[in-house]
Write an enzyme that holds these catalytic residues in place. Structure first.
Site, PDB file in Angstrom:
ATOM      1  N   SER B  64      -0.310   4.665  -7.375  1.00 30.45           N
ATOM      2  CA  SER B  64      -1.451   3.237  -7.104  1.00 30.45           C
ATOM      3  C   SER B  64      -2.752   2.768  -7.196  1.00 30.45           C
ATOM      4  CB  SER B  64      -0.412   1.413  -6.296  1.00 30.45           C
ATOM      5  OG  SER B  64      -0.995   1.916  -5.243  1.00 30.45           O
ATOM      6  N   LYS B 101      -3.548  -0.432  -0.554  1.00 30.36           N
ATOM      7  CA  LYS B 101      -4.442  -1.356  -1.769  1.00 30.36           C
ATOM      8  C   LYS B 101      -6.210  -1.313  -0.965  1.00 30.36           C
ATOM      9  CE  LYS B 101      -0.776  -1.607  -4.306  1.00 30.36           C
ATOM     10  NZ  LYS B 101      -0.418  -0.701  -3.937  1.00 30.36           N
TER      11      LYS B 101
END
Lengths: 448, 156
Positions: B64, B101
């Protein structure tokens, strides 16, 4: 002034740091071999689960309320403790590590520098939380016993925000009234019964007894000191559990040296003698230890000494829990060489044994097995094998002929070779042990 | 005071990874005459673990964050003590799980953004709900796939 920093539900809190989904939910941690409950989250306490409850007995209750169960993971707890203690050593002028999850801070004369000790305590608490994710409570008071008491009240009353500072007589009087006499640091169950029978129900009642009464009914000078501490008069070198009546959750032995020591061999000999003493106490209460902490302190009053004044090392014993002085010593020496800063004058050292559990639980499997050994490492085998017979003889001789008659000369054992913990064949059940998140590469927390 | 006093004792005997720093090129062969020019020992821990009590190593799963050159199997040094800010790559707790993230602020809104078009950004609707576990300070990425895994296995 003393501060006592105590981690809340330490083992459970360590688990939650790496598995945040268990926050706000009931969690318990079990002892070695998944035997008994040794740590409970607040939610688990609210369900009526108690310390020491045998797992098999409370299993239906745990299932009914969907309580998460962890096996004990001393590799993780030891490393998280090391982080907490490291930070405390950086922040306070003096630190005495009392157990895996508690430390006394020496805050004498610090008001001048810090302003409010209340604000300082809150800063420490926030610092531990930010660095490790572990919640703590901090008690601050003129004596260690009162700092313990303040901490206890802070734990029970969430309104206090985790900190209680007993800065004046009125607040001390109030605090003493809050605590039952049996919950005073150093008062064991037997003394508690004796005291309540004599109409002494709270810490406040106990603080009012006379010196003579305390000497007569509370184990002599130990009891007299305890009462003085409750009255706000610090007694240096207080060891309330020294009478040996109370089985301790951790055993510590620390001393200020007669003169500052600069030679490695001297400090090592000091640590070896503290450790021998602690191991003897450990055996006397028929326990073994999972975790060993060694710490060294410099003289903080010396003008040329820079902080941190205390440095500590915590080790989860790779060869499994032990009460063997020689095994503990060989680890302690390796730890000491890590802490050692050449050219430094040390004025105090200490050792703490933690993760105490009676030997034998789950060891039946070892009947025909070699004891905890790490394959292909001869040295490991020869050094890390418990010798209960030898230890029993050692203790018997010392008991008969006086402490220290027979001592272990092996204070210069080479450090153990590397090699991560290998589960011993007799280690038994640990069905729900979490990964060693902070000490094993392959166990690191995984993020997506 | 030394910058980093490592008091980590993983196990006795396991040494710190000290890398020699030389002031000139080291010729092949042994014994090395370069030892006279040894400037000191550089401890990689000093880079990765600036706050040794507050830094944790984590491993990455999935891609990701591929756009930020963070790949599956990478090691992350994560500092819990650093305050997270706009544009930091963070480990955040979302619905009880830890995720890596980029923390992005747009006007009044905060986002946890993956750096891979195949993944959806996550809007933090309630800032009370956002919990930052730590700030990513370094990435250790292996260029020969499998070496780190092999190292880990060899430690067993």
């Amino acid at each position: 002034m003393f501060g006592l920093v105590d981690c809340n539900n330490f083992y459970v809190s360590c688990e939650r740091v790496f598995q945040p989904r268990y926050e706000g939910r009931p969690v318990v941690v079990l002892s070695n071999n998944d035997g008994n409950i040794i740590s409970r989250s607040a939610e688990a306490k609210a369900l009526g689960l108690r310390m020491g409850d045998p797992y098999f007995q409370v299993k239906p209750l745990l299932q009914q309320h969907n309580v998460t169960v962890f096996s004990s993971n001393y590799a993780l707890y030891g490393d998280m403790s090391r982080r907490v203690m490291w930070y405390l050593g950086q922040s306070a002028p003096g630190v005495e590590i009392y157990s895996i999850d508690e430390a006394f801070l020496d805050l004498a004369g610090m008001e001048k520098h810090l302003g409010s000790l209340d604000a300082f305590a809150r800063k420490i608490r926030a610092g531990v939380k930010a660095r490790t994710g572990i919640p703590t409570c901090v008690g601050v008071a003129p004596t260690k016993t009162l700092a313990k008491l303040a901490n206890r009240i802070a734990k029970k009353n969430p309104d206090l925000g985790g900190v209680l500072y007993l800065d004046n007589a009125a607040r001390r009087a109030w605090a003493l009234g809050q605590v039952a006499v049996g919950d005073v640091w150093g008062i064991g169950r037997q003394y508690a019964q004796k005291l309540t029978a004599a109409g002494i129900d709270t810490a406040a009642d106990l603080a009012r007894v006379s010196d003579t009464w305390a000497r007569k009914h509370l184990g002599g000078v130990v009891g007299a000191r305890l009462v003085q501490e409750l009255q706000g008069r610090p007694c240096a070198g207080l060891h309330p559990s020294e009478d040996g009546t109370l089985a301790r959750q951790s055993i510590s032995c620390s001393r200020t040296f007669g003169r500052p020591l600069a030679a490695f061999a001297d400090v090592q000999a000091a640590v070896a003698s503290f450790l021998s003493r602690a191991a003897e106490k450990l055996r006397r209460q028929n326990d073994t230890a999972h975790v060993l902490t060694v710490y060294l302190s410099k003289n903080r009053f010396a003008t040329n000494v820079l902080p941190p004044f205390s440095r500590s090392a915590t080790l989860t014993l790779p060869s499994g829990p032990t009460a063997d002085t020689t095994v503990l010593l060989s680890y302690a020496r390796a730890m000491l060489s890590r802490l050692w800063e050449p050219g430094t004058l040390y004025h105090k050292a200490g050792v703490v044994l933690d993760g105490l559990e009676p030997p034998g639980t789950g060891q039946q499997l070892s009947l025909f097995e070699k004891p905890a050994s790490i394959p292909n490492k001869r040295e490991e085998k020869s050094l890390k094998v418990d010798r209960p017979g030898l230890m029993a003889s050692l203790d018997a001789l010392n008991q008969r002929f006086g402490r220290g008659t027979v001592r272990v000369a092996s204070t210069v054992l080479p450090p153990a070779p590397g090699g991560r913990p290998v589960p011993a064949p007799w280690e038994g059940k640990a069905q729900w042990r979490s990964p060693a998140y902070t000490t094993r590469l392959e166990d690191l927390l995984i993020v997506r | 005071m030394k910058d980093v006093d490592i008091i980590a004792v993983p196990e006795p005997g396991s040494e710190r990874f000290l890398l020699p720093l030389f002031s000139y090129l080291v010729p092949a062969g042994f014994p090395s005459p370069a030892t006279d020019h040894l400037e000191g020992l550089f401890d990689l821990n000093r880079l990765l673990l600036r706050h040794p009590d507050a830094t944790y190593l984590l491993r990455v799963s999935g891609e990701s964050m591929a756009g930020a050159e963070i790949h599956a199997g990478d090691l992350l040094a994560v500092d819990k003590h650093l305050e997270a800010d706009h544009n930091h790559i963070v480990v955040a707790v979302v619905h009880g799980e830890c995720t890596v993230k980029r923390l992005v602020r747009e006007g009044q809104k905060w986002w946890l953004k993956p750096e891979n078009p195949a993944y959806q950004p996550y809007e933090i609707t309630d800032t009370d709900e956002l919990r930052i576990w730590g700030v990513v300070t370094h990435v250790v990425h292996e260029l020969i796939p499998g070496k780190l895994t092999a190292l880990i296995q060899s430690l067993d």
